[in-house]
Design a protein around this motif. Structure first.
Motif, PDB file in Angstrom:
ATOM      1  N   VAL A  43       0.570  -1.237  -0.185  1.00  0.00           N
ATOM      2  CA  VAL A  43       0.300   0.035  -0.330  1.00  0.00           C
ATOM      3  C   VAL A  43       1.226   0.964  -0.022  1.00  0.00           C
ATOM      4  CG1 VAL A  43      -1.664   1.363   1.053  1.00  0.00           C
ATOM      5  CG2 VAL A  43      -1.853  -1.204   1.398  1.00  0.00           C
ATOM      6  N   CYS A  44       2.245   1.420   0.742  1.00  0.00           N
ATOM      7  CA  CYS A  44       2.606   2.638   0.524  1.00  0.00           C
ATOM      8  C   CYS A  44       3.525   2.484  -0.495  1.00  0.00           C
ATOM      9  CB  CYS A  44       4.330   2.340   1.773  1.00  0.00           C
ATOM     10  SG  CYS A  44       3.605   2.449   3.202  1.00  0.00           S
ATOM     11  N   GLU A  45       3.857   1.582  -1.399  1.00  0.00           N
ATOM     12  CA  GLU A  45       4.872   1.870  -2.355  1.00  0.00           C
ATOM     13  C   GLU A  45       2.959   2.502  -3.429  1.00  0.00           C
ATOM     14  OE1 GLU A  45       6.937  -0.740  -6.009  1.00  0.00           O
ATOM     15  OE2 GLU A  45       6.193  -1.723  -3.778  1.00  0.00           O
ATOM     16  N   ALA A  46       1.699   1.925  -3.496  1.00  0.00           N
ATOM     17  CA  ALA A  46       0.648   2.159  -4.235  1.00  0.00           C
ATOM     18  C   ALA A  46       1.280   4.121  -4.106  1.00  0.00           C
ATOM     19  CB  ALA A  46      -0.337   2.000  -4.521  1.00  0.00           C
ATOM     20  N   ALA A  47       0.467   4.113  -2.448  1.00  0.00           N
ATOM     21  CA  ALA A  47       0.029   5.276  -1.963  1.00  0.00           C
ATOM     22  C   ALA A  47       1.485   6.304  -2.766  1.00  0.00           C
ATOM     23  CB  ALA A  47       0.527   5.663  -0.651  1.00  0.00           C
ATOM     24  N   SER A  48       3.079   5.972  -2.909  1.00  0.00           N
ATOM     25  CA  SER A  48       3.696   6.984  -2.899  1.00  0.00           C
ATOM     26  C   SER A  48       3.529   7.699  -4.447  1.00  0.00           C
ATOM     27  CB  SER A  48       5.495   6.713  -2.506  1.00  0.00           C
ATOM     28  OG  SER A  48       5.627   5.254  -3.769  1.00  0.00           O
ATOM     29  N   ILE A  49       2.963   7.305  -5.293  1.00  0.00           N
ATOM     30  CA  ILE A  49       2.945   7.346  -6.834  1.00  0.00           C
ATOM     31  C   ILE A  49       1.607   8.055  -7.038  1.00  0.00           C
ATOM     32  CG2 ILE A  49       2.221   6.432  -8.275  1.00  0.00           C
ATOM     33  CD1 ILE A  49       3.288   4.049  -8.159  1.00  0.00           C
ATOM     34  N   VAL A  50       0.842   8.291  -5.792  1.00  0.00           N
ATOM     35  CA  VAL A  50      -0.086   9.305  -6.205  1.00  0.00           C
ATOM     36  C   VAL A  50       0.460  10.536  -5.267  1.00  0.00           C
ATOM     37  CG1 VAL A  50      -2.723   9.202  -5.108  1.00  0.00           C
ATOM     38  CG2 VAL A  50      -1.871   7.378  -5.950  1.00  0.00           C
ATOM     39  N   LEU A  51       1.163  10.371  -3.962  1.00  0.00           N
ATOM     40  CA  LEU A  51       1.584  11.121  -3.157  1.00  0.00           C
ATOM     41  C   LEU A  51       2.332  12.283  -4.205  1.00  0.00           C
ATOM     42  CD1 LEU A  51       0.902  12.715  -0.701  1.00  0.00           C
ATOM     43  CD2 LEU A  51       2.359  11.641  -0.030  1.00  0.00           C
ATOM     44  N   CYS A  52       2.634  12.068  -5.080  1.00  0.00           N
ATOM     45  CA  CYS A  52       3.773  12.096  -5.550  1.00  0.00           C
ATOM     46  C   CYS A  52       3.580  13.652  -6.351  1.00  0.00           C
ATOM     47  CB  CYS A  52       5.043  10.901  -6.299  1.00  0.00           C
ATOM     48  SG  CYS A  52       6.587  10.852  -5.841  1.00  0.00           S
ATOM     49  N   PHE A  53       2.701  12.894  -7.655  1.00  0.00           N
ATOM     50  CA  PHE A  53       1.693  13.535  -8.248  1.00  0.00           C
ATOM     51  C   PHE A  53       0.915  14.991  -7.615  1.00  0.00           C
ATOM     52  CE2 PHE A  53       2.365  10.377 -10.469  1.00  0.00           C
ATOM     53  CZ  PHE A  53       2.098  11.069 -12.489  1.00  0.00           C
ATOM     54  N   VAL A  54       0.744  14.809  -5.869  1.00  0.00           N
ATOM     55  CA  VAL A  54       0.102  16.039  -5.083  1.00  0.00           C
ATOM     56  C   VAL A  54       1.141  17.067  -5.220  1.00  0.00           C
ATOM     57  CG1 VAL A  54      -1.191  16.197  -3.320  1.00  0.00           C
ATOM     58  CG2 VAL A  54      -1.856  14.264  -4.311  1.00  0.00           C
ATOM     59  N   LYS A  55       2.192  16.368  -4.663  1.00  0.00           N
ATOM     60  CA  LYS A  55       3.386  16.925  -3.903  1.00  0.00           C
ATOM     61  C   LYS A  55       4.268  18.047  -5.006  1.00  0.00           C
ATOM     62  CE  LYS A  55       7.541  15.789  -2.843  1.00  0.00           C
ATOM     63  NZ  LYS A  55       8.311  16.830  -3.882  1.00  0.00           N
ATOM     64  N   ASP A  56       4.755  17.050  -6.014  1.00  0.00           N
ATOM     65  CA  ASP A  56       5.124  17.476  -7.225  1.00  0.00           C
ATOM     66  C   ASP A  56       4.366  18.846  -7.872  1.00  0.00           C
ATOM     67  OD1 ASP A  56       7.554  15.880  -6.234  1.00  0.00           O
ATOM     68  OD2 ASP A  56       6.930  14.929  -7.872  1.00  0.00           O
ATOM     69  N   SER A  57       2.923  18.454  -8.310  1.00  0.00           N
ATOM     70  CA  SER A  57       2.239  19.883  -9.237  1.00  0.00           C
ATOM     71  C   SER A  57       1.609  21.089  -7.979  1.00  0.00           C
ATOM     72  CB  SER A  57       0.703  19.348  -9.266  1.00  0.00           C
ATOM     73  OG  SER A  57       0.044  18.865  -7.920  1.00  0.00           O
ATOM     74  N   TYR A  58       2.641  21.132  -6.865  1.00  0.00           N
ATOM     75  CA  TYR A  58       1.980  22.346  -5.807  1.00  0.00           C
ATOM     76  C   TYR A  58       3.114  23.907  -7.185  1.00  0.00           C
ATOM     77  CZ  TYR A  58       0.732  25.267  -2.045  1.00  0.00           C
ATOM     78  OH  TYR A  58       0.415  26.209  -1.451  1.00  0.00           O
ATOM     79  N   PRO A  59       4.117  23.134  -6.942  1.00  0.00           N
ATOM     80  CA  PRO A  59       4.313  24.856  -7.168  1.00  0.00           C
ATOM     81  C   PRO A  59       4.277  25.357  -8.395  1.00  0.00           C
ATOM     82  CG  PRO A  59       6.187  23.087  -6.706  1.00  0.00           C
ATOM     83  CD  PRO A  59       4.987  22.205  -6.925  1.00  0.00           C
ATOM     84  N   VAL A  60       3.052  24.398  -9.301  1.00  0.00           N
ATOM     85  CA  VAL A  60       2.624  24.382 -11.076  1.00  0.00           C
ATOM     86  C   VAL A  60       1.089  25.240  -9.805  1.00  0.00           C
ATOM     87  CG1 VAL A  60       2.100  24.073 -12.920  1.00  0.00           C
ATOM     88  CG2 VAL A  60       3.764  23.151 -12.329  1.00  0.00           C
ATOM     89  N   SER A  61       0.224  24.310  -9.102  1.00  0.00           N
ATOM     90  CA  SER A  61      -1.125  24.517  -9.344  1.00  0.00           C
ATOM     91  C   SER A  61      -1.226  23.941  -8.038  1.00  0.00           C
ATOM     92  CB  SER A  61      -1.176  24.359 -10.650  1.00  0.00           C
ATOM     93  OG  SER A  61      -3.243  24.238 -10.047  1.00  0.00           O
TER      94      SER A  61
END
Length: 898
Positions: A248-266
């Motif tokens: 679950v950690c591995e799967a969740a980390s992928i989704v969380l990456c998109f959340v965190k990395d997108s923040y400087p843009v939007s």
């Protein structure tokens, strides 16, 4: 170079005829060209000299894209997946696909312009479709899997490398959106993780993380439009109940990456994540990781925690909080000047997840990572400590539950508390009150110990804490606890009891003593508190245990600041009452005594508390200690330890006499120099028989300095008895000159907590190492190693005076006839002659002779030698006569010498 030139010409020809060829012929000619291109690449180790490389990349990429689409067109998922496998295989009829793939793989590593041509071919969208199929449709294993696995791994590596190179570019992200498969793949990782192709999990995660880091406004709008994050979070809630925590950690980390990395843009994806209970999901997942070994969670558990930490800074507005700064504070703390940087906490929700994990879990790794995250946030900006503590109060709340946590977490937590003072220069009064309550309750001894060590470090940093911890009642609490422990020790009377505290609880006693020592250091007020509590009789009980002794002596030394007599009474009393074999106790007491005697104000108290008699009685108790060979307990103690004791006793006497006429007069009038000579002479290395020595003719003569070299520095063998005699004569020589208290012959002994109390046994090699490299007498410590003694101007007045303590000369003369050993007549007479010559050099200056004569000790010097060396034929008769004649020239009453 020739091969590249040939290839360049062939490709130019292809360019010229390609527009007039049917597509099948174009493809055939290009596929015939590629093996030659690969061969040239391999021979030139990747160094290409090909002017049309961008066009080649475009043509090859378009053909590979076309082939992928042809194999996927209209086929069900499993059939399409199998077709892709066949297309990209290295061997078989479908080898053209592998040829195209390898060519694109090599071309994607050349330069950015070539990469742009590859991206423009439509390949990003095509490969995203491939990745989706490889991940979501696992193939059934066949008997040929073992043979093809190596080829499959190579194919997978090339595919993934091409995607990574394309998707790290903004153009690549824009192109892949055309496939409409990005959101499908993200959602698939959150829903099909347990059903997907195992071999494609890690590569898919790697590709998606690369896409995440290169997100654009367009890609974010695209993901938001299809509710990608919302659906993924909902799917992960389901997976969190069924899958192993690490998956679950591995799967969740992928989704969380998109959340965190997108923040400087939007902030759109973060808002979507928060609106759909994303933080509750992470808390649920992380709490499921309790009990996992650090390697079981892989890097993904730590990655989630790191991303949560980063999300604390993701917010639109600065937090506006105000707190009440309690005083007193450290002088250099100024909150008004604390200017926030760009890394301040703006989002409390992710931090609340971290805080909840620590409060609800006792897992060592999870709790430790939360504390590390807090330390990181503080390091980003010192304002963050105040923002968090004035809102969520994490450290304040953690203090209430820290004793439930594993020991490594307790240690880490109190280091974090310590850093508030050490790194932020802030005194957290409310937190310290709770820490003090924790110490008072002492629910878990190890936690109490760690908490007290934390407060000890603070106290040692600044004198302010001496006031804070006195006013808070901590000093009184510690004194009450130590009184209780002292009573237990006194009741045991040195006999180990079954109930006697050991291990952690004994170490706690050590730290309590250190804490009291730190609180009283440089604080007369706290020392008075200790005295008023009636603690002095209890504190001195701790002297007997070597683990407690260092801190106990520090406390007693601070006591001397307000009452030298009480300190001297305790130390001299302890020296006199110690048993003959408690050598290390005596050494530690003597070293403490020397530190206090650095103050001239202590000399009178030393005298009135029978300090001189105490030190001389210590010497008299050592009768026979240095005989060769040693016997009884002295053999076990070791001669170097015994010599060290003699050295420090003489150092103490010299220090008490230094520039103190009252002490010097007392010592001389009470015949204590004679007593000293008697005690030294009975140590066992000097001759004690009443027989008259028989003069011999000397074959060679050495100076006293040469004997010192032979005893301390050279490998020349000397009898042990003679070495010991030379050591003592060296001590006396420095005492004559008034410098013995500044000498350093022996290494400092620093017993650590947990070290067993010694039984005074030392191996011969250890004994040799105990001496400071057989330090040559006269090599003084650096000025920083000891406090200045007396007035520098007084020292200048004495510069021309070799003799400071004439009584020490009397001791040397009294020992002169005892420098003898049966069977070593020639060596004995040689050292006697050397000592006489040395004494003669001491009285060489007029001022030295004057000091010697004015001391009134001449008759004592003469009488001590007349029996031993009265014969005119004795080799020492003439040199001694010359010494006396020199002294007679200065004597007020020369008849004394006749």
């Amino acid at each position: 170079a020739l091969l590249w030139e040939t290839l360049g010409k062939q490709f130019v020809e292809y360019e010229q005829v390609a527009p007039f060829l049917i597509p099948e012929e174009q493809q055939r000619r290009l596929l015939e060209f590629l093996p030659l291109f690969l061969k040239a690449w391999e021979q030139s180790a990747g160094v290409t000299i090909f002017p049309n490389i961008q066009l080649l990349a475009s043509e090859v990429s378009k053909l590979l894209t076309k082939e992928i689409k042809r194999n996927l067109n209209g086929k069900p998922a499993e059939e399409a997946r199998l077709a892709l496998e066949q297309l990209l295989k290295q061997k078989g009829e479908a080898g053209d696909g592998h040829l195209l793939l390898k060519s694109v793989y090599l071309l994607s590593q050349t330069d950015l312009r070539t990469m742009w041509n590859i991206i423009g071919s439509g390949l990003p969208a095509a490969l995203m479709q491939c990745l989706y199929l490889f991940f979501t449709v696992p193939l059934k294993k066949t008997s040929d899997d073992r043979e093809t696995s190596e080829d499959d791994a190579q194919t997978q590596e090339m595919l993934v490398k091409i995607m990574l190179n394309m998707y790290k570019e903004e153009q690549g992200i824009e192109e892949l959106l055309a496939a409409d498969k990005l959101q499908s793949l993200i959602i698939a990782t959150s829903s099909l993780w347990d059903q997907c192709s195992h071999s494609w999990k890690a590569p898919t995660g790697c590709v998606l993380r690369t896409i995440s880091k290169a997100q654009t406004k367009t890609s974010i709008v695209y993901l938001q439009a299809v509710d990608c994050i919302k659906i993924a979070v909902q799917n992960l809630f389901t997976l969190a109940d069924t899958l192993p925590a690490c998956d679950v950690c591995e799967a969740a980390s992928i989704v969380l990456c998109f959340v965190k990395d997108s923040y400087p843009v939007s902030s759109a994806l973060l808002t979507e994540f928060e609106s759909n209970d994303g933080y509750q999901l992470l808390l649920k997942i992380l709490l499921r990781c309790e009990g996992l070994q650090q390697d079981e969670g892989g890097p993904y558990l730590d990655e989630i925690l790191d991303m949560l930490t980063c999300l604390t800074t993701c917010g639109k507005t600065e937090l506006k909080v105000s707190g009440n700064i309690l005083h007193p504070q450290l002088p250099h703390f100024d909150f008004e000047r604390t200017q926030p940087s760009g890394m301040t906490v703006k989002n409390l929700q992710p931090f609340q997840v971290l805080q909840s994990i620590f409060q609800r879990s006792n897992d060592q790794h999870l709790c430790g990572r939360v504390l590390a995250a807090i330390g990181t946030i503080w390091a980003w900006d010192r304002v963050n400590f105040f923002l968090l503590e004035w809102t969520l109060q994490p450290i304040n709340q953690f203090t209430d539950i820290i004793h439930f946590k594993p020991q490594p977490v307790q240690v880490q937590f109190f280091r974090l508390v310590e850093s508030i003072v050490m790194d932020l220069s802030y005194v957290p009064h409310e937190i310290l009150k709770k820490v003090q309550y924790l110490i008072k309750e002492n629910t878990v001894p190890f936690c109490t110990l760690t908490a007290l060590q934390c407060l000890l470090s603070m106290t040692q940093k600044d004198l302010l804490f001496s006031d804070i911890f006195r006013d808070s009642g901590l000093l009184g609490l510690l004194l009450a606890l130590l009184r209780k422990e002292a009573k237990i020790l006194r009741k045991s009377a040195g006999t180990p009891l079954p109930s006697l505290k050991e291990g952690t609880e004994k170490e706690l006693n050590v730290v309590m003593l250190k804490m009291v020592a730190a609180l009283t250091a440089r604080s007369v007020r706290n020392t008075v508190v200790l005295k008023d509590y009636g603690m002095v009789p209890y504190i001195k009980i701790f002297l007997d245990d070597e683990c407690y002794r260092s801190a106990t002596l520090s406390i007693l030394e601070q006591l001397s600041v307000i009452n030298y007599e009480e300190y001297m009474s305790i130390i001299i009393g302890a020296l006199c009452s110690s048993t003959q074999w408690e050598l290390h106790l005596k050494l530690d007491l003597l070293k403490s005594l020397l530190r206090i005697l650095e103050s001239p104000k202590s000399h009178s108290a030393f005298r009135t508390c029978s300090g001189f008699n105490g030190l001389l009685s210590l010497l008299s108790d050592m009768e026979g200690a240095l005989q060769d060979p040693p016997s009884g307990q002295w053999a076990a103690a070791g001669q170097n330890c015994t010599l060290e004791l003699v050295f420090y006793a003489l150092q103490g006497i010299t220090a008490a006499l230094h520039l103190d006429p009252a002490n010097s007069t007392f010592f001389q009038r009470n015949g204590l120099f004679e007593k000293m000579a008697e005690d030294l002479g009975s140590l066992g290395c000097f001759w004690t028989e009443a027989k008259r020595q028989i003069p011999v003719s000397l074959e060679k003569t050495r100076t006293f300095a040469e004997f010192l070299d032979a005893a301390f520095c050279s490998s020349e063998p000397l009898p042990e008895w003679l070495k010991n005699c030379i050591w003592i004569l060296s001590f006396l020589d420095h005492m004559v000159k008034g410098t013995l208290h500044q000498e350093s012959y022996f290494k400092e002994r620093k017993p650590e907590m947990g070290e067993e109390a010694r039984d005074d046994q030392e191996a011969p090699q250890a004994q040799e190492e105990h001496l400071v490299a057989f330090k040559r007498p006269g090599n003084k410590l650096p000025a920083s190693a000891y406090m200045p003694w007396g007035n520098p101007e007084e020292k200048l007045e004495m510069r021309d005076c070799t003799i400071v303590h004439p009584g020490a000369v009397c001791v040397m003369v009294r020992l002169l006839p005892k420098l003898y050993k049966e069977g070593h007549a020639q060596l004995s007479q040689e050292i006697q002659c050397a000592l006489v010559d040395h004494i003669q050099s001491l009285v060489k200056s007029e001022k030295s002779r004057q000091v010697m004569c004015e001391s009134g000790l001449l008759s004592t010097v003469i009488s001590s030698c007349q029996d031993a060396f009265c014969s005119d034929s004795h080799p020492l008769h003439l040199p001694l006569t010359r010494v006396f004649e020199k002294l007679a020239s200065q004597a007020v009453e020369p008849h004394v010498l006749r």
